[in-house]
Motif scaffolding. Structure first.
Motif, PDB file in Angstrom:
ATOM      1  N   GLN A 252    -132.015   2.962  24.015  1.00 54.57           N
ATOM      2  CA  GLN A 252    -131.151   3.441  25.093  1.00 54.57           C
ATOM      3  C   GLN A 252    -131.768   3.178  26.466  1.00 54.57           C
TER       4      GLN A 252
ATOM      5  N   SER B  98    -130.203   0.921  29.430  1.00 59.00           N
ATOM      6  CA  SER B  98    -129.907   1.514  30.735  1.00 59.00           C
ATOM      7  C   SER B  98    -130.492   0.666  31.862  1.00 59.00           C
TER       8      SER B  98
ATOM      9  N   GLY C  30    -130.835   3.301  36.621  1.00 52.93           N
ATOM     10  CA  GLY C  30    -130.728   3.193  35.171  1.00 52.93           C
ATOM     11  C   GLY C  30    -130.790   4.503  34.422  1.00 52.93           C
TER      12      GLY C  30
ATOM     13  N   LEU D  98    -127.793   5.593  32.300  1.00 50.67           N
ATOM     14  CA  LEU D  98    -126.661   4.693  32.556  1.00 50.67           C
ATOM     15  C   LEU D  98    -125.979   4.209  31.281  1.00 50.67           C
ATOM     16  N   ALA D  99    -126.748   4.005  30.211  1.00 47.31           N
ATOM     17  CA  ALA D  99    -126.135   3.539  28.955  1.00 47.31           C
ATOM     18  C   ALA D  99    -125.105   4.545  28.460  1.00 47.31           C
TER      19      ALA D  99
END
Length: 199
Positions: free
Chosen positions: A22, A26, A87, A90-91
């Motif tokens: 993850q 991100s 980031g 962000l994912a």
């Protein structure tokens, strides 16, 4: 569609060379956002510093949020500082965005939120666009995907623009740095476990 969304769909649909983390994704998504802002003329690079121009109105909520989050005073921030700041989480934000828009689900990663039983269509314009971009071996998308493990890492592809090369290099450096942090934690955790197991 945007480069971050295409990258997310690729990570869901293309069997990875190694598990996609993850945090890595991100960072790569933040790099993809910056690449789109650069190609759209909304920012420029002064060396490795991100210099904002006109605030974007791209029609994409997350990309517009990225533009609004830029540091707009000198000395500005470096590309790598941007990746770490933007980031964070962000994912998950992009996965939620795909869920909300009912775009293709693809293969779920262990860290992705569980999708509801009502799945999006297996074939959609968004998935086809991402697949076409992937099949064309576009250097930017390939470089970002390699950074997160969708492909085996190799020489950085040349996206044809110096600013995009700077972004790809920064994403790779940040992902490598994050993996180093993970390795240190694993070593520390193993050492801690050994202490407790010692007679």
């Amino acid at each position: 569609m945007t480069t971050p969304r295409d990258l997310l769909i690729v990570t869901m649909d293309v069997p990875p060379a190694r598990p996609v983390e993850q945090g890595d994704l991100s960072l790569a998504l933040a790099g993809a956002e910056l690449a789109d802002l650069l190609t759209g003329g909304y920012v420029t690079l002064d060396g490795d510093r991100v210099v904002p121009g006109a605030r974007p109105a791209t029609g994409d909520r997350l990309l517009d949020e990225a533009g609004a989050a830029l540091v707009d005073r000198a000395p500005y921030e470096t590309v790598e500082d941007w990746l770490w700041r933007r980031g964070r989480g962000l994912a998950a934000a992009y996965v939620s965005g795909l869920d909300a828009e009912e775009l293709p689900a693809g293969q779920r990663h262990r860290w992705m939120p569980r999708r509801t039983a009502r799945q999006s269509p297996a074939d959609s314009p968004a998935r086809r666009e991402a697949a076409d971009r992937w099949a064309s071996r576009e250097p930017l998308l390939r470089g970002l995907a390699a950074a997160v493990g969708v492909e085996e890492p190799g020489a950085l592809p040349d996206p044809g623009e110096e600013s995009l090369t700077v972004v790809l290099a920064a994403v790779n450096h940040a992902v490598t740095e994050l993996e180093s942090v993970r390795q240190r934690r694993r070593i520390e955790d193993a050492a801690f476990d050994n202490i407790w197991r010692a007679p």
